[in-house]
Design an enzyme around this catalytic site. Sequence first.
Site, PDB file in Angstrom:
ATOM      1  N   HIS A  34      35.464  36.574  43.376  1.00 39.56           N
ATOM      2  CA  HIS A  34      34.219  36.091  43.760  1.00 39.56           C
ATOM      3  C   HIS A  34      33.425  35.630  42.384  1.00 39.56           C
ATOM      4  CE1 HIS A  34      33.770  40.097  42.540  1.00 39.56           C
ATOM      5  NE2 HIS A  34      32.687  39.758  42.066  1.00 39.56           N
ATOM      6  N   HIS A 115      31.727  33.380  36.085  1.00 40.07           N
ATOM      7  CA  HIS A 115      32.891  33.493  36.056  1.00 40.07           C
ATOM      8  C   HIS A 115      33.724  33.995  37.144  1.00 40.07           C
ATOM      9  CE1 HIS A 115      30.882  37.338  34.975  1.00 40.07           C
ATOM     10  NE2 HIS A 115      32.332  37.822  35.405  1.00 40.07           N
TER      11      HIS A 115
END
Lengths: 172, 172
Positions: A34, A115
């Site tokens: 995620h 990220h």
Amino acid sequence: MKYGIALFPSKKIQDFANSYRKRYDSHYSLIPPHLTLKSTFEASDEEIQTIVKELWKIAEDTELIPLKITKFSSFYPVNNVIYLKVEPNETLQKLHKQFYSGIFTDKPEYAFVPHITIGQSLSDAEHADIYGQLKMQDVYFEETVDRFHLLYQLENGSWTVYETFHVGKEQE
Amino acid sequence: MKYGIALFPSKKIQDFANSYRKRYDSHYSLIPPHLTLKSTFEASDEEIQTIVKELWKIAEDTELIPLKITKFSSFYPVNNVIYLKVEPNETLQKLHKQFYSGIFTDKPEYAFVPHITIGQSLSDAEHADIYGQLKMQDVYFEETVDRFHLLYQLENGSWTVYETFHVGKEQE
């Protein structure tokens, strides 16, 4: 309860990330791959109802989210986290800003660096070894994401999705 | 891609289930504690768009889902699965029926026994030992659930939530 806001990239990217997370990420079994949009925060059952309504509003005003992954990177020496770098873009920046203003009174611990984590809880030696190999590798993904999720954390540290929010409605 | 439909009980029940799943459930790290409403099925990217629309319609017509857990039970001798028994009710039965009719052409492998799995992949001896202890224990939970989720499966066997569907809208 503890909540967080995240988006899941496509299955293709999740499978790619998991091929590394399996070996390098201590959170591998706690949540699918995620991009965190808002870190863990506390909210009561009442507060979360207000927050859900606010998230609907924010989602309504958000365009499709571009996701461009260009390389492996690392937060070293701040911490030994290795990640897939997601190129910053206005949509992501705006979402992050909205999730830390208005009714949200908590402040982000770090500057927002979009990220997808693929390694954490690594020793310095492990980090140096793994990141040394990964940063030489080419990686490129480009896609758009049409939703984000509100999740809550269970006592064992794992995350359950509470709600899905669609973005990019004006493009439909 | 492989999809499934499930509902997550409250955090309290999930934490309770996980205290057993941690030791007894080989799928502990693949998905949070859940009640399966439709088992794994295949759908293309196009098909899933139609299915999502159908699920919105079904959710719209569904009342809040009562969840009453009354005991530990087991599917032995069919298989060595130990679960929290969820008392059948009309809302659950109707949902299950709707998920296996109309645009859904696959048929359920078993009769619908609403349950939350807490142990699987157990040997006969393990099953006998663990179930022997659990069936003596009292367990009681009662709540209502206001949503179900469509999930997809990653290559490592884990599940990511794709979409949340709210039920009980007429009660709002």
